[in-house]
Design an enzyme around this catalytic site. Sequence first.
Site, short mmCIF file in Angstrom:
data_model
loop_
_atom_site.label_atom_id
_atom_site.label_comp_id
_atom_site.label_asym_id
_atom_site.label_seq_id
_atom_site.Cartn_x
_atom_site.Cartn_y
_atom_site.Cartn_z
N GLU A 391 -40.97 -58.12 -9.43
CA GLU A 391 -42.57 -58.79 -9.72
C GLU A 391 -43.03 -59.43 -8.59
O GLU A 391 -42.28 -60.16 -7.76
CB GLU A 391 -42.71 -59.54 -11.15
CG GLU A 391 -41.77 -60.59 -11.09
CD GLU A 391 -41.82 -61.59 -12.53
OE1 GLU A 391 -42.84 -61.05 -13.44
OE2 GLU A 391 -40.90 -62.30 -12.62
N ASP A 516 -40.59 -44.56 4.83
CA ASP A 516 -41.63 -44.62 3.80
C ASP A 516 -42.72 -44.95 4.55
O ASP A 516 -43.64 -45.93 4.13
CB ASP A 516 -41.39 -45.65 2.56
CG ASP A 516 -42.23 -45.16 1.40
OD1 ASP A 516 -42.96 -44.26 1.17
OD2 ASP A 516 -42.56 -46.05 0.48
#
Length: 739
Positions: A391, A516
């Site tokens: 998170e 990425d």
Amino acid sequence: MVDGAVAGACSVVRIALPGGTRLQLSGAINESFDNKSLQAQPEDVVVIDMDGVKRVSSFGVREWMRALKLLNAASYFFVRCRPAVIAQLNMVAGFGGRGRLITFYAPLVCDKCGHTSETLVDLRTQHETVAAFHSPEQSCASCGDPMVLDDVPESYFAFAAAQMALQLTGMEEELLNAQAVAKPEPRRALRVAKHVEGEVTGMWLSGPLTGSAKLSRAADGIEGAVVFLLSGLAECDADGFRALHQLIDKLPAPITVFLARAPVSVVQHCTAEAAASLRFVSVDVPFRCEGCGLRLERELDRAALVRLLSETPNAQLCTQCFSPLQATLDAPTMGNLRNLRVATARPDVRAFIDAHRSGPPSEPRAEAPAQSNRFGSYELVRPLGSGGMAEVFLARHKGVQGFSKDVVLKRILPQMSNNAELLEMFLQEARLVARLSHPNIVQTFELGRQGQQYFIAMEYVRGRDLASVLRDARRAKVTIPVEIACRIIADVCAGLHAAHDAVDDNGGRLNVVHRDVTPHNVLISVDGAVKVADFGVAQAANQASITKPGVVKGKPGYMAPEVIQGMALDRRVDIFGAGVMLHELLSLQRLFRRRTEYETYTAIIHADIPDLRSIRNDVDDVVWSIVARALKRDPVERYQTAQEMQTDIENHLARLGKVVTLPIFSRWLRELGNAVAPLQDRAQRLEDSKSSTRSHDDPSEPSAATYIPPDDDDDDLPGTVDLGSEATRPFVTSKSELP
């Protein structure tokens, strides 16, 4: 045995079955949700059927998580979860408590005819498919073509994919397979709660607002300013809206009435005639994120509504991935929204609404243990998002003598701390990015541990990602100047080269590969600084890869051919990603994206690369040769280093006399914001034309104008945005001339 319990706007029907209990939920989970309604016996196995839950509000999340803490069952499972519930499971850490997800609905769409539907996914038999982020196979009922997931698979399946494969006991299987037949749900009554503070009376309505609602006595004895808070309404039909309207019309003249947090079901019945005599201060508008597919509701006040209604795109950003949000409203509802008479609430009314978002204070509530907003030496300011492993928060590090620094704090989820593989991925990312220090890379300040939770503290970039810039440019149908596109990619290459050339303590090259390189992972600050972010799937040559055989990492549309073909990877795969981004910045078209992942992979390996010179006249041979070389399918023919590509770009810009410095880039960003001005001017003219019919003695009195003028105290600079902000100006592009 079946018994029903009314839980505010959400009903809970309890069905006793051999070996456990089935709870069938229906309605909206909001601030009025009864957090004691899920309680069971300690030895019970509980199946929570979420099929009837179509909406979960922000304050409903809190009450739901309290309810799960009070659910003292041996085990519990979630079945038939709708997309609104899946969105919360993906975004909110702990939303599922100790429960396990069994079945959920996946939203599908047909690319050919636009038909939509939902299909039930069963993780007992389809976990492997979901873990690979593949869409369920289903043909369109309208045209017969294959349907695809109407969302981003990596986002929508995040929670389900992170969950371990199910291992159920025989009793649990029997309970899940039991056909529970409940009695008809008892008709719920509208609930009205009242609270008075000073000159303001708050009236909370929850449950169904229908023709049978008893409202005649609701307004007895009220005076001053009255606020009807409507977010608790599970439904509203035409007769119910008419009853509310008649109640308000009958109130004596000295009483001033405001409607706050009105759901779409109320707006749908508010005709132009009705809107003329009602005063709204905010509306709960449903949104869907175009980046990660998250579905949520946002309360929009007067200033935020003008941005929505003036057709200025993307004024709201997703708190999970910071992509623009799209309002999911049909044309008739948008028409009704334009008719609303929206006011800027009086200070005392606004203060009352803000102070009582969780409901009337007189309503008894089970209090959850207080949660500190401290995490080690950091103060957690607000959550920015959550995924299957970690998170993310905006946090503030405070030191002596008033020292304070905002950072992004990424911490591993508590339930993942014992997963050795995921923990190693998290620590590997931290160890790697800690060695990267460059102006074009998001900096990492600390890897730490608080209790059993590891965390990474990183640089907070106030700005936006490149994906949102591309999306706005496509929507506005404008071109990005060649020099701006080249400047962005040159800076990306500078950051990548610094990562590729990073060394260990002994001076040996780490040979880092990002893997990425996509627009979502390129951040642009408000002053024009470009930074490469998220090395979460990066790999160094001297680190053991924990990627499973046959699994590729990265986003399909930006992968190099050698990634798809399972070949050895090096820095040149990142150069291919930079080439794809440069092509898309100049063409405003997705280069390789196709309808399915397989077709996308096929296009990357075989499809022709569109010549940019045939798309726009200002792309010269040199720029095209840079793009074409970066996109060579054979890595040997590609740029061998990102620095080579950066040098070619910068040398060409210098020869053209179009060097883009930070001040020039910042000026360009401001000019993009100026494209919004004509829309705002038109809104102001419409407002001025209406204002001539009302008294100048009461400038706060709103009109029923088609557009609602924004407040004058919006401090955000045009073209800039705070990544965590919920009410920000959009980043709309137009053709700009650079000096």
